[in-house]
Every structure is written in structure tokens, then in C-alpha cells.
Design an enzyme around this catalytic site. Structure first.
Site, PDB file in Angstrom:
ATOM      1  N   HIS A  40     -46.991  25.382 -64.237  1.00 43.48           N
ATOM      2  CA  HIS A  40     -47.223  24.714 -62.955  1.00 43.48           C
ATOM      3  C   HIS A  40     -46.434  25.432 -61.874  1.00 43.48           C
ATOM      4  CE1 HIS A  40     -43.325  23.212 -64.224  1.00 43.48           C
ATOM      5  NE2 HIS A  40     -43.079  23.118 -62.925  1.00 43.48           N
ATOM      6  N   HIS A 117     -42.964  30.456 -57.630  1.00 42.19           N
ATOM      7  CA  HIS A 117     -42.896  31.111 -58.933  1.00 42.19           C
ATOM      8  C   HIS A 117     -43.363  30.157 -60.019  1.00 42.19           C
ATOM      9  CE1 HIS A 117     -39.145  28.817 -58.801  1.00 42.19           C
ATOM     10  NE2 HIS A 117     -39.226  28.793 -60.120  1.00 42.19           N
TER      11      HIS A 117
HETATM   12  P1  ATP Z   1     -35.420  22.244 -68.630  1.00 39.92           P
HETATM   13  O1  ATP Z   1     -34.567  22.000 -67.409  1.00 39.92           O
HETATM   14  O2  ATP Z   1     -35.051  21.362 -69.764  1.00 39.92           O
HETATM   15  O3  ATP Z   1     -35.530  23.680 -68.989  1.00 39.92           O
HETATM   16  P2  ATP Z   1     -37.732  22.177 -66.930  1.00 39.92           P
HETATM   17  O4  ATP Z   1     -36.949  23.047 -66.007  1.00 39.92           O
HETATM   18  O5  ATP Z   1     -39.072  22.637 -67.398  1.00 39.92           O
HETATM   19  O6  ATP Z   1     -36.894  21.791 -68.229  1.00 39.92           O
HETATM   20  P3  ATP Z   1     -37.186  20.147 -65.065  1.00 39.92           P
HETATM   21  O7  ATP Z   1     -35.769  20.624 -65.094  1.00 39.92           O
HETATM   22  O8  ATP Z   1     -37.465  18.688 -65.095  1.00 39.92           O
HETATM   23  O9  ATP Z   1     -37.973  20.770 -66.283  1.00 39.92           O
HETATM   24  O10 ATP Z   1     -37.865  20.794 -63.804  1.00 39.92           O
HETATM   25  C1  ATP Z   1     -39.169  20.518 -63.401  1.00 39.92           C
HETATM   26  C2  ATP Z   1     -39.614  21.619 -62.462  1.00 39.92           C
HETATM   27  O11 ATP Z   1     -38.736  21.672 -61.335  1.00 39.92           O
HETATM   28  C3  ATP Z   1     -39.589  23.026 -63.053  1.00 39.92           C
HETATM   29  O12 ATP Z   1     -40.598  23.781 -62.404  1.00 39.92           O
HETATM   30  C4  ATP Z   1     -38.230  23.538 -62.655  1.00 39.92           C
HETATM   31  O13 ATP Z   1     -38.220  24.957 -62.594  1.00 39.92           O
HETATM   32  C5  ATP Z   1     -38.088  22.948 -61.274  1.00 39.92           C
HETATM   33  N1  ATP Z   1     -36.685  22.698 -60.956  1.00 39.92           N
HETATM   34  C6  ATP Z   1     -35.786  22.090 -61.743  1.00 39.92           C
HETATM   35  N2  ATP Z   1     -34.587  21.998 -61.132  1.00 39.92           N
HETATM   36  C7  ATP Z   1     -34.744  22.565 -59.917  1.00 39.92           C
HETATM   37  C8  ATP Z   1     -33.889  22.792 -58.812  1.00 39.92           C
HETATM   38  N3  ATP Z   1     -32.627  22.410 -58.809  1.00 39.92           N
HETATM   39  N4  ATP Z   1     -34.413  23.407 -57.731  1.00 39.92           N
HETATM   40  C9  ATP Z   1     -35.699  23.781 -57.698  1.00 39.92           C
HETATM   41  N5  ATP Z   1     -36.560  23.595 -58.698  1.00 39.92           N
HETATM   42  C10 ATP Z   1     -36.099  23.004 -59.806  1.00 39.92           C
END
Ligand code: ATP
Ligand code: MG
Length: 174
Positions: A40, A117
Site C-alpha cells: 500500500h 514509497h
Molecule cells: P511494523 O511496524 O510492525 O513493521 P508496519 O510498519 O507494516 O508494521 P505500521 O507500523 O502500523 O505497520 O504502519 C502502517 C503504515 O504506516 C506503513 O506503511 C508504515 O510504513 C507507515 N508508518 C508507520 N509509522 C510511521 C511513521 N512514524 N511515519 C510515517 N509513516 C509511518
């Protein structure tokens, strides 16, 4: 509830991204590959927030037309490898509009500069001498016609993203 606003990707776009993941795998890269259903584009990461309806309300105030997303290049944030998108004014304007609407509604979100990205691999492991210059990004594009509010939960086999609602682009006349 752990929330974020995203553009869900077409099957065609996912195929292009799976192709790139396949090229990494063939070069011997091991790691945590994003599963196809999880691919996504995040537009705003909200994080823990208890009122998804308020977020949907803020999203409903946006006004945007469908826009073309086209794969362009690869990049990394430390141990996170991603596919980039072609630079587009309308996408960054939509993100600014979205962030303004969230801020106005008092909804928190990550304020880092937007760099579109799609995460492909986390914690990649590979031989130091690996040569990634042969990787070809397919000429894939899609028409983005809606924004989705996503709920992120931790499942046994990794993250699970669930759509809680979406807002549609205005019809593109002509
Ligand atoms: P994990 O953190 O366990 O690896 P994930 O990154 O797939 O899992 P989330 O952390 O819930 O899941 O993030 C959901 C989405 O938001 C992903 O696309 C992630 O890259 C993005 N994301 C997460 N944290 C941030 C942040 N602090 N700033 C911008 N985007 C974020
Ligand atoms: Mg994360």
C-alpha cells in the site's frame, strides 16, 4: 486503534511490485517481504487514535481528482527497502490537503516530509557484494481513485491491515 490513511494498490500495481520482490529474492536477499495483500501507499500515519469516524469525517472534506501513480526507482530508509513513485504535484497537494484537514480536526499524525514509497522488504539480509544494479522496475501505473482509512493490527503472521472506510475522488470530466 492504530490508524493510517493510504491508497490501496491495484492488482496490476501489485504484480509490478511482486516482480521487483522476485528480483530481490533471486539476488539472494532474505528478509521480511511485504505480503501482496499488505502492499500500500501511506499518505498519513496517524498511530494510536480512538475515533476513526472523526478521521473519516476529515477525509470526507477533501476534494481531489483521480491521479496516476507510476512506479519509479527504489530507495531505503535504513533496514526498510521501498519502491518509489514518479513525482506528482497532485499527489503531494492531496497529502498537504489531508494533513491540513487532520490538523484542523485535532487528529495527530506523523509530520515527516512526505516521500511517496511502497515498502517491499524489511530487515533485508544479503551478501555485502550483492549487485542490485540489474534490478528493473516494471513500467507499471494505476489510477488512484480513493483514499482509505486503514486499521493496523498485529496478527500471528505479521501485520494485518483492515479498511475502515474510504473517500472517492471527484469524477474526472474529460
Ligand atoms: P511494523 O511496524 O510492525 O513493521 P508496519 O510498519 O507494516 O508494521 P505500521 O507500523 O502500523 O505497520 O504502519 C502502517 C503504515 O504506516 C506503513 O506503511 C508504515 O510504513 C507507515 N508508518 C508507520 N509509522 C510511521 C511513521 N512514524 N511515519 C510515517 N509513516 C509511518
Ligand atoms: Mg511500522
Amino acid at each position: 486503534m492504530r490508524l493510517f490513511v493510504a491508497i490501496e494498490l491495484s492488482e496490476e500495481m501489485k504484480k509490478g511490485l511482486l516482480d521487483v520482490q522476485g528480483q530481490f529474492r533471486r539476488l539472494g536477499v532474505q528478509g521480511n517481504y511485504t505480503r501482496p495483500e499488505n502492499l500500500h501507499l501511506t499518505l498519513a500515519f496517524i498511530g494510536e487514535y480512538p475515533e476513526p469516524d472523526k478521521v473519516l469525517e476529515a477525509m470526507a472534506s477533501l476534494s481531489f481528482y483521480p491521479m496516476e501513480l507510476r512506479l519509479r526507482g527504489l530507495g531505503s530508509f535504513g533496514e526498510l527497502w521501498w519502491a518509489g513513485l514518479e513525482e506528482r504535484g497532485d499527489l503531494s497537494r492531496l497529502v498537504s490537503q489531508l494533513r491540513r484537514a487532520l490538523a484542523q480536526a485535532g487528529i495527530p499524525f506523523d509530520k515527516k516530509k512526505f516521500l511517496p514509497h511502497i515498502t517491499l522488504v524489511r530487515k533485508p539480509e544479503y551478501r555485502r557484494a550483492s549487485d542490485f544494479s540489474s534490478i528493473k522496475i516494471p513500467e507499471t501505473s494505476m489510477e488512484a481513485e480513493r483514499l482509505s482509512l486503514m486499521l493496523s493490527t498485529r496478527g500471528k503472521a505479521g501485520m494485518i491491515y483492515t479498511g475502515l472506510g474510504c473517500v472517492e475522488a471527484k469524477p474526472n470530466l474529460g
